[in-house]
Design a protein around this motif. Structure first.
Motif, short mmCIF file in Angstrom:
data_model
loop_
_atom_site.label_atom_id
_atom_site.label_comp_id
_atom_site.label_asym_id
_atom_site.label_seq_id
_atom_site.Cartn_x
_atom_site.Cartn_y
_atom_site.Cartn_z
N VAL A 324 -10.01 6.75 -2.31
CA VAL A 324 -9.28 5.48 -2.42
C VAL A 324 -8.14 5.62 -3.43
O VAL A 324 -7.02 5.14 -3.20
CB VAL A 324 -10.23 4.35 -2.83
CG1 VAL A 324 -9.45 3.09 -3.23
CG2 VAL A 324 -11.18 4.02 -1.68
N GLY A 325 -8.40 6.30 -4.54
CA GLY A 325 -7.35 6.53 -5.52
C GLY A 325 -6.20 7.34 -4.94
O GLY A 325 -5.02 7.03 -5.16
N ILE A 326 -6.53 8.39 -4.20
CA ILE A 326 -5.49 9.22 -3.58
C ILE A 326 -4.70 8.41 -2.55
O ILE A 326 -3.47 8.50 -2.47
CB ILE A 326 -6.12 10.47 -2.94
CG1 ILE A 326 -6.65 11.41 -4.04
CG2 ILE A 326 -5.12 11.19 -2.05
CD1 ILE A 326 -7.43 12.59 -3.52
N ALA A 327 -5.41 7.62 -1.73
CA ALA A 327 -4.72 6.78 -0.75
C ALA A 327 -3.79 5.79 -1.44
O ALA A 327 -2.67 5.54 -0.96
CB ALA A 327 -5.75 6.04 0.10
N ALA A 344 1.39 -1.54 5.95
CA ALA A 344 1.52 -0.60 7.06
C ALA A 344 0.95 0.77 6.69
O ALA A 344 0.29 1.42 7.51
CB ALA A 344 2.98 -0.46 7.46
N VAL A 345 1.18 1.21 5.45
CA VAL A 345 0.63 2.49 5.01
C VAL A 345 -0.90 2.41 4.98
O VAL A 345 -1.59 3.32 5.47
CB VAL A 345 1.16 2.86 3.61
CG1 VAL A 345 0.55 4.18 3.14
CG2 VAL A 345 2.68 2.95 3.63
N GLY A 346 -1.42 1.33 4.42
CA GLY A 346 -2.87 1.17 4.35
C GLY A 346 -3.51 1.11 5.72
O GLY A 346 -4.56 1.72 5.97
N ALA A 347 -2.86 0.39 6.66
CA ALA A 347 -3.40 0.29 8.02
C ALA A 347 -3.40 1.65 8.70
O ALA A 347 -4.36 2.00 9.41
CB ALA A 347 -2.58 -0.71 8.82
N SER A 348 -2.36 2.42 8.50
CA SER A 348 -2.28 3.76 9.10
C SER A 348 -3.39 4.66 8.58
O SER A 348 -4.04 5.39 9.35
CB SER A 348 -0.91 4.38 8.81
OG SER A 348 0.12 3.61 9.35
#
Length: 446
Positions: A324-327, A344-348
């Motif tokens: 999660v930290g890396i994401a 959008a980044v999180g959804a991808s």
């Protein structure tokens, strides 16, 4: 005030729904006993409800849980699996609760969902014998949450220590995280007064007491000798559940290690400012939880594969925090250098995670269900032909599918045959040269 409460309810509902959705396929696949489950079922059949737990006193909490499940419920696999799912749900909601105290609702929900979805601990979801690990995790999270509340009130909570001690009574992998969390939060509460300092010392003693007790009393693992292979720790936690061991797993592990290195650089030297301070802290904290979760296994030679992934019951939380930290670091960098919205980044990333983990989960469901089915069929066949005092000789482990053991050794194979046949004097021996399994009549001595 209403909005935060609505957000909290939504997060809890999302966590609960995800656990239910992921648990449903195995509930529909006719779960059954696996490996050590048979030992507890045999003990309960012959000794009654309060004899189902193994002949050990080193892990008191686990023994009580085995009595209440295998002893009380008996050989009712669907009911046992429902209990397992409820324990999984309790652990997930408890994890969300403690993470919320440190990260807020949204990040806590995301981290909990990652822990639920990534199949780094498949045995905890499918194998009834791992119930103590789930209960331990739930108690660990609740104990830390109580200690955090006490710290915010500038107090040291002995109730938190008791809950953390109960977690260790159920499963030893929680002891390092429990002890360090209680100590750190207790010190942050500034217990400079004599009563507070005394409570901190007493609380640490309560947390450590189950380990001292287990060292003085027999446990299932007392006969296991060796040390954990340190080269397996990072691959098992950073790539297990995302990619198989090999080039793919190595690539995933390298990405994780780079992310940890970037986070450490941000915190220690102020490097890589685009990644964000919060994301870096989450990543490094995840590494700390991972290390503390593995520390109690130093004298246990596990590789975390197959049913051994139960040993990630505590350290797997660290893995979820790391990813999660890396994401979050990736999201921060993308937002800084482009116009792509964070959503959008999180959804991808979420879609990619689901695409990776769903096929792995399908394979795990098949392995666990297949091993349970094969084990049940073989034991039923033996029980129909065996006579009192007979010995069943097998050429090796049987009913193993992938890395899931239906009847992996003579200890639980004997227990399975005794439980089903009702004969205490029959024995199953494995590992030597024996007759072919396709000739059942040749398996019996006498």
């Amino acid at each position: 005030m209403q909005a935060p409460q609505a957000e909290l309810r939504t997060a809890r509902a999302a966590v609960s729904a995800t656990v239910g959705l992921l648990a449903l396929p195995y509930l529909l696949a006719h779960p059954g006993p696996l490996a050590d489950d048979w030992v507890f079922l045999r003990n309960g059949r012959f000794g009654g409800v309060w004899a189902a737990g193994p002949p050990q006193t080193g892990r008191i909490g686990a023994t009580v849980l085995y009595d209440l499940t295998f002893g009380f419920i008996g050989d009712r696999p669907l009911l046992l699996q429902l209990v397992q799912v409820l324990a999984w749900l309790a652990a997930a909601l408890s994890l969300f609760g403690v993470l919320r105290a440190f990260l807020g609702v949204r990040l806590a929900c995301v981290t909990t969902m990652v822990w639920i979805v990534v199949p780094t601990h498949a045995s905890l979801e499918h194998w009834a014998s791992t119930l103590p690990a789930l209960v331990s995790l739930a108690l660990l999270c609740q104990g830390i949450r109580l200690a955090k509340r006490a710290q915010e009130a500038q107090e040291v909570s002995l109730l938190a220590a008791l809950v953390l001690g109960a977690a260790v009574c159920c499963y030893e992998t929680s002891v390092a995280v429990a002890g360090v969390a209680f100590l750190v939060l207790g010190v942050q509460a500034r217990p400079w007064t004599k009563p507070s300092a005394g409570r901190l010392v007493v609380g640490l003693g309560i947390v450590a007491a189950p380990i001292v007790w287990s060292l003085a009393h027999p446990t299932l693992y007392r006969s296991v000798h060796g040390f954990i292979d340190p080269t397996l720790i990072l691959p098992a936690h950073l790539s297990l559940g995302l990619a198989p061991f090999g080039p793919q797993g190595t690539a995933v592990m390298v990405v994780g290690m780079i992310g940890i290195g970037v986070a450490a650089g941000r915190l220690v030297r102020g490097l890589f400012p685009l990644v964000g301070l919060v994301a870096a802290r989450i990543t490094v904290a995840g590494l700390g939880v991972l290390v503390l979760g593995v520390a109690p296994l130093a004298r246990f030679p596990t590789n975390f594969l197959g049913m051994d992934d139960r040993f990630t019951s505590t350290s797997g939380i660290g893995s979820a925090l790391v990813w999660v930290g890396i994401a979050l670091m990736i999201t921060n960098v993308v937002r800084a250098v482009s116009d792509v919205p964070a959503g959008a980044v999180g959804a991808s990333l979420a879609v990619a995670l689901v695409a990776i983990t769903v096929p792995l989960r399908v394979g795990q469901h098949r392995d666990f269900a297949g091993a349970a089915h094969e084990g049940r069929m073989m034991v039923a066949q033996w029980a129909a032909a065996v006579r009192p005092g007979q010995v069943v000789r097998l050429p090796g482990p049987v009913a193993n599918v992938g890395r899931v053991y239906g009847l992996n050794d003579g200890w639980n194979a004997t227990a399975a045959l005794q439980a089903v046949s009702g004969l205490r004097t029959v024995v199953v021996l494995t590992g030597g040269v024996g007759p072919p399994l396709d000739d059942p009549t040749a398996l019996f001595d006498g």
